[in-house]
Write a protein that holds these residues in place. Sequence first.
Motif, PDB file in Angstrom:
ATOM      1  N   ASP A   1       0.828  -1.210   0.000  1.00 41.46           N
ATOM      2  CA  ASP A   1       0.000   0.000   0.000  1.00 41.46           C
ATOM      3  C   ASP A   1       0.859   1.254   0.000  1.00 41.46           C
ATOM      4  O   ASP A   1       0.386   2.329  -0.379  1.00 41.46           O
ATOM      5  CB  ASP A   1      -0.902   0.026   1.236  1.00 41.46           C
ATOM      6  N   LEU A   2       2.126   1.120   0.410  1.00 35.58           N
ATOM      7  CA  LEU A   2       3.020   2.277   0.538  1.00 35.58           C
ATOM      8  C   LEU A   2       4.464   1.785   0.445  1.00 35.58           C
ATOM      9  O   LEU A   2       4.775   0.656   0.854  1.00 35.58           O
ATOM     10  CB  LEU A   2       2.768   2.980   1.872  1.00 35.58           C
ATOM     11  N   ILE A   3       5.357   2.638  -0.088  1.00 30.19           N
ATOM     12  CA  ILE A   3       6.771   2.293  -0.208  1.00 30.19           C
ATOM     13  C   ILE A   3       7.611   3.340   0.508  1.00 30.19           C
ATOM     14  O   ILE A   3       7.436   4.543   0.310  1.00 30.19           O
ATOM     15  CB  ILE A   3       7.195   2.214  -1.686  1.00 30.19           C
ATOM     16  N   LEU A   4       8.517   2.874   1.359  1.00 30.91           N
ATOM     17  CA  LEU A   4       9.549   3.714   1.952  1.00 30.91           C
ATOM     18  C   LEU A   4      10.816   3.478   1.139  1.00 30.91           C
ATOM     19  O   LEU A   4      11.343   2.354   1.110  1.00 30.91           O
ATOM     20  CB  LEU A   4       9.781   3.340   3.416  1.00 30.91           C
TER      21      LEU A   4
ATOM     22  N   LEU B   1      13.301   8.418   1.749  1.00 24.06           N
ATOM     23  CA  LEU B   1      14.197   8.507   2.901  1.00 24.06           C
ATOM     24  C   LEU B   1      15.499   9.118   2.401  1.00 24.06           C
ATOM     25  O   LEU B   1      16.109   8.602   1.450  1.00 24.06           O
ATOM     26  CB  LEU B   1      14.457   7.123   3.490  1.00 24.06           C
ATOM     27  N   THR B   2      15.914  10.202   2.999  1.00 22.18           N
ATOM     28  CA  THR B   2      17.030  10.956   2.429  1.00 22.18           C
ATOM     29  C   THR B   2      17.908  11.574   3.505  1.00 22.18           C
ATOM     30  O   THR B   2      17.441  11.866   4.615  1.00 22.18           O
ATOM     31  CB  THR B   2      16.489  12.085   1.511  1.00 22.18           C
ATOM     32  N   GLY B   3      19.188  11.787   3.154  1.00 19.90           N
ATOM     33  CA  GLY B   3      20.081  12.534   4.024  1.00 19.90           C
ATOM     34  C   GLY B   3      19.830  14.023   3.876  1.00 19.90           C
ATOM     35  O   GLY B   3      19.237  14.472   2.892  1.00 19.90           O
ATOM     36  N   HIS B   4      20.273  14.811   4.831  1.00 23.07           N
ATOM     37  CA  HIS B   4      20.041  16.254   4.807  1.00 23.07           C
ATOM     38  C   HIS B   4      20.623  16.900   3.558  1.00 23.07           C
ATOM     39  O   HIS B   4      20.075  17.847   3.009  1.00 23.07           O
ATOM     40  CB  HIS B   4      20.632  16.908   6.063  1.00 23.07           C
ATOM     41  N   ALA B   5      21.771  16.374   3.080  1.00 27.81           N
ATOM     42  CA  ALA B   5      22.431  16.965   1.912  1.00 27.81           C
ATOM     43  C   ALA B   5      21.647  16.716   0.615  1.00 27.81           C
ATOM     44  O   ALA B   5      21.947  17.313  -0.402  1.00 27.81           O
ATOM     45  CB  ALA B   5      23.839  16.406   1.775  1.00 27.81           C
ATOM     46  N   GLU B   6      20.665  15.821   0.674  1.00 30.34           N
ATOM     47  CA  GLU B   6      19.912  15.454  -0.527  1.00 30.34           C
ATOM     48  C   GLU B   6      18.526  16.101  -0.564  1.00 30.34           C
ATOM     49  O   GLU B   6      17.635  15.640  -1.262  1.00 30.34           O
ATOM     50  CB  GLU B   6      19.772  13.930  -0.608  1.00 30.34           C
ATOM     51  N   ARG B   7      18.335  17.171   0.173  1.00 29.48           N
ATOM     52  CA  ARG B   7      17.012  17.794   0.272  1.00 29.48           C
ATOM     53  C   ARG B   7      16.472  18.209  -1.094  1.00 29.48           C
ATOM     54  O   ARG B   7      15.300  17.974  -1.409  1.00 29.48           O
ATOM     55  CB  ARG B   7      17.072  19.016   1.197  1.00 29.48           C
ATOM     56  N   GLN B   8      17.309  18.811  -1.947  1.00 29.45           N
ATOM     57  CA  GLN B   8      16.841  19.238  -3.266  1.00 29.45           C
ATOM     58  C   GLN B   8      16.450  18.033  -4.113  1.00 29.45           C
ATOM     59  O   GLN B   8      15.476  18.074  -4.863  1.00 29.45           O
ATOM     60  CB  GLN B   8      17.929  20.050  -3.985  1.00 29.45           C
ATOM     61  N   LEU B   9      17.215  16.939  -3.969  1.00 29.36           N
ATOM     62  CA  LEU B   9      16.866  15.713  -4.689  1.00 29.36           C
ATOM     63  C   LEU B   9      15.520  15.164  -4.208  1.00 29.36           C
ATOM     64  O   LEU B   9      14.720  14.659  -4.995  1.00 29.36           O
ATOM     65  CB  LEU B   9      17.963  14.660  -4.486  1.00 29.36           C
ATOM     66  N   ALA B  10      15.276  15.277  -2.906  1.00 32.87           N
ATOM     67  CA  ALA B  10      13.997  14.814  -2.365  1.00 32.87           C
ATOM     68  C   ALA B  10      12.848  15.646  -2.924  1.00 32.87           C
ATOM     69  O   ALA B  10      11.776  15.116  -3.239  1.00 32.87           O
ATOM     70  CB  ALA B  10      14.022  14.891  -0.845  1.00 32.87           C
ATOM     71  N   LEU B  11      13.069  16.955  -3.048  1.00 30.95           N
ATOM     72  CA  LEU B  11      12.033  17.809  -3.644  1.00 30.95           C
ATOM     73  C   LEU B  11      11.808  17.434  -5.107  1.00 30.95           C
ATOM     74  O   LEU B  11      10.672  17.449  -5.597  1.00 30.95           O
ATOM     75  CB  LEU B  11      12.438  19.275  -3.516  1.00 30.95           C
ATOM     76  N   ASP B  12      12.875  17.074  -5.812  1.00 30.92           N
ATOM     77  CA  ASP B  12      12.732  16.607  -7.196  1.00 30.92           C
ATOM     78  C   ASP B  12      11.904  15.322  -7.239  1.00 30.92           C
ATOM     79  O   ASP B  12      11.096  15.107  -8.154  1.00 30.92           O
ATOM     80  CB  ASP B  12      14.110  16.354  -7.819  1.00 30.92           C
TER      81      ASP B  12
ATOM     82  N   ILE C   1      11.407  12.162   4.182  1.00 33.48           N
ATOM     83  CA  ILE C   1      11.807  12.259   5.585  1.00 33.48           C
ATOM     84  C   ILE C   1      13.317  12.134   5.650  1.00 33.48           C
ATOM     85  O   ILE C   1      13.913  11.243   5.024  1.00 33.48           O
ATOM     86  CB  ILE C   1      11.148  11.143   6.432  1.00 33.48           C
ATOM     87  N   ALA C   2      13.949  13.043   6.380  1.00 31.36           N
ATOM     88  CA  ALA C   2      15.407  13.037   6.502  1.00 31.36           C
ATOM     89  C   ALA C   2      15.858  11.976   7.499  1.00 31.36           C
ATOM     90  O   ALA C   2      15.193  11.698   8.500  1.00 31.36           O
ATOM     91  CB  ALA C   2      15.899  14.410   6.930  1.00 31.36           C
ATOM     92  N   LYS C   3      17.012  11.373   7.205  1.00 31.12           N
ATOM     93  CA  LYS C   3      17.645  10.464   8.161  1.00 31.12           C
ATOM     94  C   LYS C   3      18.550  11.266   9.091  1.00 31.12           C
ATOM     95  O   LYS C   3      19.143  12.267   8.655  1.00 31.12           O
ATOM     96  CB  LYS C   3      18.473   9.426   7.408  1.00 31.12           C
ATOM     97  N   PRO C   4      18.715  10.881  10.337  1.00 32.01           N
ATOM     98  CA  PRO C   4      18.056   9.740  10.988  1.00 32.01           C
ATOM     99  C   PRO C   4      16.555   9.981  11.148  1.00 32.01           C
ATOM    100  O   PRO C   4      16.130  11.104  11.449  1.00 32.01           O
ATOM    101  CB  PRO C   4      18.760   9.639  12.334  1.00 32.01           C
ATOM    102  N   VAL C   5      15.791   8.923  10.952  1.00 36.45           N
ATOM    103  CA  VAL C   5      14.335   9.040  10.895  1.00 36.45           C
ATOM    104  C   VAL C   5      13.739   9.218  12.285  1.00 36.45           C
ATOM    105  O   VAL C   5      14.077   8.478  13.223  1.00 36.45           O
ATOM    106  CB  VAL C   5      13.732   7.787  10.225  1.00 36.45           C
ATOM    107  N   ASP C   6      12.876  10.216  12.415  1.00 36.03           N
ATOM    108  CA  ASP C   6      12.113  10.438  13.645  1.00 36.03           C
ATOM    109  C   ASP C   6      10.883   9.520  13.595  1.00 36.03           C
ATOM    110  O   ASP C   6      10.005   9.709  12.751  1.00 36.03           O
ATOM    111  CB  ASP C   6      11.682  11.901  13.729  1.00 36.03           C
ATOM    112  N   PRO C   7      10.789   8.512  14.481  1.00 34.91           N
ATOM    113  CA  PRO C   7       9.672   7.557  14.416  1.00 34.91           C
ATOM    114  C   PRO C   7       8.299   8.215  14.510  1.00 34.91           C
ATOM    115  O   PRO C   7       7.360   7.802  13.827  1.00 34.91           O
ATOM    116  CB  PRO C   7       9.929   6.628  15.604  1.00 34.91           C
TER     117      PRO C   7
END
Length: 456
Positions: free
Chosen positions: A49-52, A81-92, A102-108
């Motif tokens: 139903d969902l993919i991480l 799931l992405t590192g902070h340095a990949e924020r622009q890639l996550a927006l893409d 969601i940035a790693k480390p993941v907040d449960p």
Amino acid sequence: MSNGKILLVDDEPAFRQLAQSWLNQSGYQVETAADLSNARSKLASFDADLILLDLSLPPQFDPQHTLEALADFTSRPVIILTGHAERQLALDAIARGAWDFIAKPVDPDLLAVVIKRALNKHQLDNELKQLKQRVSAGGTGRLIGVSAAMDAMRTLIQRIAPTDVRVLVTGPSGTGKEVISRALHELSQRSDKPFVSVHCGAIPADLLESELFGYVKGAFTGADKDRPGLLKLADSGTLFLDEIGEMPLPMQVKLLRVLQEGTYFPVGGREQHKIDIRLISATNANLPDLVKKGLFREDLYYRIKGITLETQALSERSQDIPLLLQFFLEQLSKQHGQAVRLDSMALSWFLQRDWPGNIRELKNTLESVAAVAQDGVISMADISLLHPDASAAQLQNLQPQQGDSLLLDEAVQALEIRLIKQAMQQSSGNKSKAARLLGLSRQGLLKKIDRYQLAV
């Protein structure tokens, strides 16, 4: 009972194990994959139903490669799931169809909220697709609604339409009686023949006979040539007599002859004409009462009422309003050449109204406020221009979130919650009885109560 199926795609074994354990404890069924190839294989047997999805995956460890493959997975929500340095890639990734990141480390706690929102939205999207399919099923595409009454109407139409049985459609004005009649024609063996509509109350009594039967040259002053009537035009097709309760008694006698013998005479004519029609009648009047008062012939009543279909007032099927609004907004968008929508407060106002004029009033009101709206967005200011009675007090039962747009699928959810609460009150908390009132199975009701976390 599982809260949903999740596929976790990440190359770090320790993170996969920890996240899987936490998600399992939260009630999710979880499968894991270490790379895109493995993820595709898992999806062949595991209907997630969902993919991480981690952005940096072997063998390339190139986020761009993952972005290019994203289209293979976006038939369900994808949370990046992405590192902070990949924020622009996550927006893409979101621009390419991902639900969120969601940035790693993941907040449960954050992950729990995002997963729940994504799954709820995905389920609502699927339900709306199914509802739209039901709405358009079987050639009854303009019979819009998801209520039990509309489902029953569609079923009856699909069964009755292929026959030649006469149908009487009753119900309040503006509830779609002509739409129902056209659906009966479109699904009939006569669908390639004419559908002729006659409003018995709109034609003066002294003209109705000549309009229906036609006339011959010289039949009366001004009859300078033969003219076929509407009966002739409807031959081999369907004749729809709207508001038949307003037909004058002398015309009722002549219509009865047509139905009994399948023949008629044009006004002033001596040559008998044969006619083969399927008759559908409609009225907002109580015909049995008119029969008792001597205003409608009893023998004609029993001739036209082969099967009676009764429409409901819109106030009795308010769960159909969001889809009706959506349908009319799509029509208006085509007419205006731009998207036309309701802002959150305007939508709330439309959902709160009783609509005594039913679908006709709803449509006409929407068209009028759209005409004064700016940039295609209908607001409460536009509504107030034409409806000074509009006030915030009318919105007390359905307030949208401040600054947020209440989408139509969210309106469906809000209405479902309200209707479930009403049904539970009417049934004194008996879930089986409430389910019957809502046209649901008991299990279907329990799923909705669980999904909306209702305290009932």
